[in-house]
Design a protein around this motif. Structure first.
Motif, PDB file in Angstrom:
ATOM      1  N   UNK A 186       0.829  -1.203   0.000  1.00  0.00           N
ATOM      2  CA  UNK A 186       0.000   0.000   0.000  1.00  0.00           C
ATOM      3  C   UNK A 186       0.862   1.251   0.000  1.00  0.00           C
ATOM      4  N   UNK A 187       0.598   2.175   0.949  1.00  0.00           N
ATOM      5  CA  UNK A 187       1.388   3.408   0.993  1.00  0.00           C
ATOM      6  C   UNK A 187       2.719   3.269   1.742  1.00  0.00           C
ATOM      7  N   UNK A 188       3.014   2.068   2.241  1.00  0.00           N
ATOM      8  CA  UNK A 188       4.243   1.849   2.998  1.00  0.00           C
ATOM      9  C   UNK A 188       5.388   1.511   2.045  1.00  0.00           C
ATOM     10  N   UNK A 189       6.492   2.270   2.156  1.00  0.00           N
ATOM     11  CA  UNK A 189       7.640   2.067   1.271  1.00  0.00           C
ATOM     12  C   UNK A 189       8.926   2.067   2.081  1.00  0.00           C
ATOM     13  N   UNK A 190      10.004   1.696   1.434  1.00  0.00           N
ATOM     14  CA  UNK A 190      11.322   1.631   2.044  1.00  0.00           C
ATOM     15  C   UNK A 190      12.293   2.320   1.102  1.00  0.00           C
ATOM     16  N   UNK A 191      13.263   3.078   1.650  1.00  0.00           N
ATOM     17  CA  UNK A 191      14.271   3.749   0.827  1.00  0.00           C
ATOM     18  C   UNK A 191      15.604   3.719   1.568  1.00  0.00           C
ATOM     19  N   UNK A 192      16.688   3.743   0.794  1.00  0.00           N
ATOM     20  CA  UNK A 192      18.032   3.769   1.379  1.00  0.00           C
ATOM     21  C   UNK A 192      18.967   4.477   0.418  1.00  0.00           C
TER      22      UNK A 192
END
Length: 169
Positions: A150-156
């Motif tokens: 859904x609207x949950x994301x991960x970034x690095x």
């Protein structure tokens, strides 16, 4: 930075707050703002404006500003993906004595490679800055992000840089 550009005739604002740790117990506050203008297909003109509240003062002043041009040269290349270059110039519009500027004119060049692999974005940057005080900086970044659900994301992001000459930035 990704290789995307603002569409011709469109305008975009990117801004935020930055707190820099200057010395033990002191920090400065800044509001870097990037104004992006789409001037042609694959070309955008950038104006950078900054306000700074140095750690030595309770008053806020104008920081250094600059201009740049991002040009997306290619899309969907086998190795480079979407590829853009971004030359820019930073002007010493801030005050060195008040702590709101560096006192240098900086000429920078950034190469940008962007890829989308399924739901994951990958951006690779390599850049070089030459300052009017004879200092220089080379940098690289690799950043990625993906949707988890859904609207949950991960970034690095990983980055590195090497500087030579004066310590002004």
């Amino acid at each position: 930075t990704h290789a995307g550009t603002v569409a011709p005739g469109w305008f975009e604002i990117e801004t935020g707050f930055e707190r820099d740790h200057v010395a033990p117990g002191t920090s400065s506050l800044a509001t870097p703002t990037l104004l992006k203008f789409g001037v042609a297909p694959r070309v955008q003109f950038d104006v950078t404006l900054t306000t700074v509240q140095p750690s030595s003062s309770q008053s806020t002043g104008v920081g250094d500003g600059g201009i740049g041009l991002k040009w997306r040269l290619a899309e969907g290349l086998p190795v480079l993906g979407d590829f853009a270059v971004q030359p820019s110039v930073k002007f010493p519009t801030g005050s060195v004595t008040r702590g709101t500027g560096t006192g240098t004119t900086d000429f920078s060049f950034l190469a940008i490679s962007s890829h989308v692999i399924g739901p994951t974005a990958l951006d690779v940057n390599a850049g070089y800055t030459r300052r009017s005080d004879a200092g220089s900086t080379a940098l690289w970044t690799v950043s990625t992000g993906t949707t988890i659900t859904g609207p949950l994301a991960w970034a690095a992001e990983l980055y590195g840089y090497a500087s030579s000459g004066s310590t002004a930035s």
